[in-house]
Each structure stands twice: as C-alpha cells, then as structure tokens.
Design a protein around this motif. Structure first.
Motif, PDB file in Angstrom:
ATOM      1  N   VAL A   1      30.930  37.810  19.511  1.00 47.94           N
ATOM      2  CA  VAL A   1      30.882  37.792  20.977  1.00 47.94           C
ATOM      3  C   VAL A   1      30.579  39.185  21.513  1.00 47.94           C
ATOM      4  CG1 VAL A   1      32.182  37.323  23.090  1.00 47.94           C
ATOM      5  CG2 VAL A   1      32.450  35.823  21.103  1.00 47.94           C
TER       6      VAL A   1
ATOM      7  N   ARG B   1      34.026  45.538  19.753  1.00 46.99           N
ATOM      8  CA  ARG B   1      35.011  44.523  19.404  1.00 46.99           C
ATOM      9  C   ARG B   1      36.365  44.910  19.993  1.00 46.99           C
ATOM     10  NH1 ARG B   1      39.317  44.117  17.085  1.00 46.99           N
ATOM     11  NH2 ARG B   1      39.157  46.162  16.148  1.00 46.99           N
TER      12      ARG B   1
ATOM     13  N   ARG C   1      34.646  27.813  20.185  1.00 47.02           N
ATOM     14  CA  ARG C   1      33.299  27.886  19.615  1.00 47.02           C
ATOM     15  C   ARG C   1      33.292  28.458  18.199  1.00 47.02           C
ATOM     16  NH1 ARG C   1      33.200  27.779  24.891  1.00 47.02           N
ATOM     17  NH2 ARG C   1      31.399  27.068  26.064  1.00 47.02           N
TER      18      ARG C   1
ATOM     19  N   LEU D   1      29.836  37.455  30.029  1.00 44.07           N
ATOM     20  CA  LEU D   1      30.695  36.515  29.303  1.00 44.07           C
ATOM     21  C   LEU D   1      30.499  35.087  29.796  1.00 44.07           C
ATOM     22  CD1 LEU D   1      33.901  38.706  29.183  1.00 44.07           C
ATOM     23  CD2 LEU D   1      32.740  37.762  27.173  1.00 44.07           C
TER      24      LEU D   1
ATOM     25  N   LEU E   1      33.949  31.443  17.035  1.00 43.76           N
ATOM     26  CA  LEU E   1      33.245  32.714  16.954  1.00 43.76           C
ATOM     27  C   LEU E   1      34.233  33.843  16.672  1.00 43.76           C
ATOM     28  CD1 LEU E   1      31.025  32.258  20.131  1.00 43.76           C
ATOM     29  CD2 LEU E   1      30.253  32.143  17.759  1.00 43.76           C
ATOM     30  N   THR E   2      33.741  34.907  16.058  1.00 43.41           N
ATOM     31  CA  THR E   2      34.569  36.083  15.851  1.00 43.41           C
ATOM     32  C   THR E   2      34.437  37.014  17.054  1.00 43.41           C
ATOM     33  OG1 THR E   2      32.808  37.370  14.800  1.00 43.41           O
ATOM     34  CG2 THR E   2      34.179  35.975  13.345  1.00 43.41           C
ATOM     35  N   GLN E   3      35.382  37.932  17.170  1.00 45.63           N
ATOM     36  CA  GLN E   3      35.276  38.932  18.228  1.00 45.63           C
ATOM     37  C   GLN E   3      34.002  39.754  18.048  1.00 45.63           C
ATOM     38  OE1 GLN E   3      38.982  41.114  17.998  1.00 45.63           O
ATOM     39  NE2 GLN E   3      39.930  39.797  19.546  1.00 45.63           N
TER      40      GLN E   3
ATOM     41  N   TYR F   1      29.141  32.096  27.410  1.00 50.29           N
ATOM     42  CA  TYR F   1      29.925  30.885  27.167  1.00 50.29           C
ATOM     43  C   TYR F   1      29.446  29.686  27.966  1.00 50.29           C
ATOM     44  CZ  TYR F   1      33.430  33.618  24.599  1.00 50.29           C
ATOM     45  OH  TYR F   1      34.092  34.393  23.672  1.00 50.29           O
TER      46      TYR F   1
ATOM     47  N   LEU G   1      36.591  43.819  23.626  1.00 51.14           N
ATOM     48  CA  LEU G   1      36.809  42.376  23.713  1.00 51.14           C
ATOM     49  C   LEU G   1      38.254  42.028  23.353  1.00 51.14           C
ATOM     50  CD1 LEU G   1      35.310  39.683  24.289  1.00 51.14           C
ATOM     51  CD2 LEU G   1      35.112  39.458  21.819  1.00 51.14           C
TER      52      LEU G   1
ATOM     53  N   ARG H   1      36.401  31.566  23.011  1.00 50.95           N
ATOM     54  CA  ARG H   1      35.900  32.068  21.735  1.00 50.95           C
ATOM     55  C   ARG H   1      36.370  31.194  20.576  1.00 50.95           C
ATOM     56  NH1 ARG H   1      37.804  35.254  17.834  1.00 50.95           N
ATOM     57  NH2 ARG H   1      39.608  36.008  18.996  1.00 50.95           N
ATOM     58  N   LYS H   2      37.633  30.845  20.568  1.00 44.21           N
ATOM     59  CA  LYS H   2      38.185  30.032  19.474  1.00 44.21           C
ATOM     60  C   LYS H   2      37.543  28.645  19.451  1.00 44.21           C
ATOM     61  CE  LYS H   2      41.384  32.808  17.797  1.00 44.21           C
ATOM     62  NZ  LYS H   2      41.460  33.206  16.416  1.00 44.21           N
TER      63      LYS H   2
ATOM     64  N   GLU I   1      41.075  40.040  25.618  1.00 45.47           N
ATOM     65  CA  GLU I   1      41.740  38.819  25.152  1.00 45.47           C
ATOM     66  C   GLU I   1      43.260  38.963  25.090  1.00 45.47           C
ATOM     67  OE1 GLU I   1      40.006  37.564  21.458  1.00 45.47           O
ATOM     68  OE2 GLU I   1      38.189  36.824  22.428  1.00 45.47           O
TER      69      GLU I   1
END
Length: 67
Positions: free
Chosen positions: A28, A36, A21, A57, A23-25, A61, A39, A18-19, A43
């Motif tokens: 995603v 959220r 790319r 997922l 992106l925020t939680q 990704y 997720l 995620r980081k 994480e």
C-alpha cells in the motif's frame, strides 16, 4: 478527547481496508508513495495522513473519503 482517540475510526478503517484486500503495508505504501512507517502510524492512530494522502488512499482502495 486526545488526538489518538479521535483518530480511531480512521486508523481502524485503514487497517480493515488493507486486511480485507490481503495487502501488506509495503504494498500500500509503495502504491501511494509513502513509507511503510508512515502507513503504520496511520493504521495505529499515531498520526493521520494529510489531505493529499487521504485522497490517494481513497482512490487506491476505491472508496469515497466519507467512507
């Protein structure tokens, strides 16, 4: 080995993907249809996604489940 310890690699990988790319939680979670909070727990290793969410997922990704 405790449940949280065994989830370390998965949770680390989810966070890194995620980081990487930027992106925020929320982004995603919305893309794969979960909260959220769910997720966030994946994480942090508090829980693990079920098989369907693992597949979602991996597709989101663009990685294999082995990754």
């Amino acid at each position: 080995m405790g449940e949280k310890e065994g989830n370390g690699m998965l949770s680390d990988n989810l966070l890194a993907l995620r980081k990487r790319r930027k992106l925020t939680q929320e982004q995603v979670a919305g893309a794969i249809g979960v909260s959220r909070q769910a997720l966030s727990k994946w994480e942090t290793g508090e829980s693990v996604p079920d098989v369907e969410n693992c597949v979602a997922l991996a597709a989101f990704y663009d990685v294999s489940l082995d990754d």
